[in-house]
Design an enzyme around this catalytic site. Structure first.
Site, PDB file in Angstrom:
ATOM      1  N   LYS A 120       2.768 -14.592 -15.819  1.00  0.00           N
ATOM      2  CA  LYS A 120       4.125 -13.681 -15.191  1.00  0.00           C
ATOM      3  C   LYS A 120       5.195 -14.631 -15.058  1.00  0.00           C
ATOM      4  O   LYS A 120       4.988 -15.421 -14.246  1.00  0.00           O
ATOM      5  CB  LYS A 120       3.485 -12.942 -13.869  1.00  0.00           C
ATOM      6  CG  LYS A 120       4.530 -12.038 -13.283  1.00  0.00           C
ATOM      7  CD  LYS A 120       3.821 -11.266 -12.187  1.00  0.00           C
ATOM      8  CE  LYS A 120       4.952 -10.315 -11.730  1.00  0.00           C
ATOM      9  NZ  LYS A 120       4.313  -9.306 -10.882  1.00  0.00           N
ATOM     10  N   GLU A 162       2.123 -16.938 -11.535  1.00  0.00           N
ATOM     11  CA  GLU A 162       3.478 -16.284 -11.595  1.00  0.00           C
ATOM     12  C   GLU A 162       4.225 -17.329 -10.994  1.00  0.00           C
ATOM     13  O   GLU A 162       4.479 -17.653  -9.769  1.00  0.00           O
ATOM     14  CB  GLU A 162       3.587 -15.060 -10.559  1.00  0.00           C
ATOM     15  CG  GLU A 162       4.838 -14.571 -10.428  1.00  0.00           C
ATOM     16  CD  GLU A 162       5.016 -13.479  -9.516  1.00  0.00           C
ATOM     17  OE1 GLU A 162       4.208 -12.997  -8.871  1.00  0.00           O
ATOM     18  OE2 GLU A 162       6.089 -12.668  -9.674  1.00  0.00           O
TER      19      GLU A 162
END
Ligand code: 13P
Length: 331
Positions: free
Chosen positions: A218, A176
Site C-alpha cells: 500500500k 504501508e
C-alpha cells in the site's frame, strides 16, 4: 486455510478495491468532530455501519480494513461486522500496528510500534474471520534532509518483522510505508523518496525471508507536496508514480493499492485513473487499485452529520464515489 496468494488475488480483483475503515478511536473522534459529530462507542458503530451496511458495496469492495473496536461490534443487520462482510464476499482485514511515536535516533521522524504481543493478537483476530492485516509506517519529507536513511531502514525492519508474523498466522500482510503529502517538496523529490523507501523495504523483506508473493503493497502516489503552490496533472502523477514502482517493486508482488493521503475525492479518483492507464501502457506487472479512507468517506460524512434520517443520502454519496473509483481502477 485459504492460501496467501488466493487472498491477495481476491483483494485486487478487477474493478474492486479496499475501504480503509481502520481509523483508530482517537482519529475517528477527531475526524467525526470535524463534521460536527460527537462520538462515543455507539456513534462510532453507527459511523462504521453507515459504510459497511451500504447495500451493494460488494460489487466494488474486495476488502475492508477494520479497527479493533469494530471487530466486536454488530451492524444493524445484527451480525458482527467481520461476519457480515464475509457473508457478502468481502474480505475483512485488521489494522494491527499501534500507531507512531518519535524515532529516538531522529526525533523529528516517526516510527511505528506494535510488534510486542503481535502473535497473540493475530491469533485472536484470525478467530473473528480476518484474512489480512495492515501496518502503517510514516515517512516524512523535509527538503533534502528528511527522511533519514535510518528512519527508512528501521520502519522497513519493523514492517518485515510484522509481515513475517502475519504470514505465519495465515493472513496476508498489507505493507504501508506512507510517504506523506505534507511539505513543500517537488514531485521529483517525492518520487526519489518513494524509490528509496520501497527499495529498502523489499531488500529488508528478503533478509527476513518474507514471501513476496503473499503480501500487498500500500503506497502513496508520487505527488508534489501539499504546501507547494504547484499542482500536478493526473498524467504527471501517473508518470512519476509508475516510474517509481517499476524501479522499486518486484514483479512477484501480487498487487499494489494506493492510499488517498489527503487528496480530495476527485483528485484521488482522477489520479488513480491516470495511473492505471499508464500502468497498462508500460505493461506494469501488478494489478493496481485503491485502498482509500478519506477519499471514499468524505462526501458521505459531510451529508450524514450523525443523523439517522441522512443515512440514505449519505450512502448514495458513498456509492457514487465508490463507482467512480472502481471505474478509475480499471483504467
Ligand atoms: P487515506 O486514504 O485517508 O490516506 O487513508 C488510507 C489509510 O489506510 C491510511 O493508513
Amino acid at each position: 486455510m485459504t492460501d496467501l496468494i488466493s487472498i491477495a488475488r481476491a483483494l485486487v480483483a478487477p474493478g474492486k478495491g479496499l475501504l480503509a475503515a481502520d481509523e483508530s478511536t482517537h482519529t475517528a473522534i477527531k475526524r467525526l468532530a470535524s463534521y460536527g459529530i460527537e462520538t462515543g462507542e455507539e456513534m462510532r458503530r453507527q459511523y462504521r455501519d453507515l459504510f459497511l451496511g451500504t447495500p451493494g458495496i460488494e460489487d466494488y469492495l474486495s476488502g475492508v480494513i477494520l479497527y479493533e473496536e469494530t471487530l466486536a461490534q454488530k451492524g444493524d443487520d445484527k451480525k458482527l461486522f467481520p461476519r457480515s462482510l464475509l457473508d457478502r464476499g468481502i474480505e475483512p482485514g485488521i489494522k494491527v500496528d499501534q500507531g507512531t511515536e518519535p524515532f529516538p535516533e531522529s526525533p523529528a521522524e516517526l516510527i511505528t510500534g506494535g510488534l510486542i504481543g503481535l502473535p497473540e493478537r493475530l491469533a485472536a483476530y484470525a478467530k473473528t474471520g480476518t484474512t489480512f492485516t495492515k501496518w502503517r509506517a510514516v515517512i516524512m519529507i523535509d527538503g533534502d534532509t528528511l527522511p533519514s536513511a535510518k528512519a527508512i531502514h528501521e520502519n522497513a525492519r519493523r514492517l518485515a518483522s510484522y509481515a513475517k508474523e502475519v504470514q505465519s498466522a495465515g493472513m496476508v500482510p498489507i505493507l504501508e510505508p506512507e510517504v506523506l503529502l505534507e511539505g513543500k517538496h517537488s514531485r521529483t523529490r517525492a518520487k526519489e523518496v518513494l524509490i528509496e523507501t520501497l527499495s529498502t523495504l523489499f531488500s529488508v523483506l528478503d533478509e527476513h525471508a518474507v514471501d513476496r508473493s503473499g503480501v500487498i503493497l500500500k503506497t502513496a502516489m508520487a505527488l508534489t507536496g501539499a504546501a507547494s503552490a504547484k499542482k500536478d496533472t493526473p498524467e504527471e502523477v501517473a508518470e512519476s508514480t509508475i516510474e517509481a514502482l517499476m524501479e522499486a517493486v518486484p514483479r512477484q508482488v501480487p498487487g499494489i493499492v494506493f492510499l488517498s493521503g489527503g487528496q480530495s475525492p476527485e483528485e484521488a479518483t482522477e489520479n488513480l485513473a491516470a495511473i492505471t492507464k499508464r500502468a497498462k501502457e508500460k505493461q506494469a506487472p501488478w494489478p493496481l487499485t485503491f485502498s482509500y479512507a478519506r477519499a471514499l468517506q468524505e462526501e458521505a460524512l459531510a451529508v450524514w452529520k450523525g443523523k439517522a434520517e441522512n443515512v440514505p443520502v449519505a450512502r448514495a454519496a458513498f456509492m457514487e464515489r465508490l463507482k467512480k473509483v472502481s471505474a478509475a481502477s480499471r483504467g
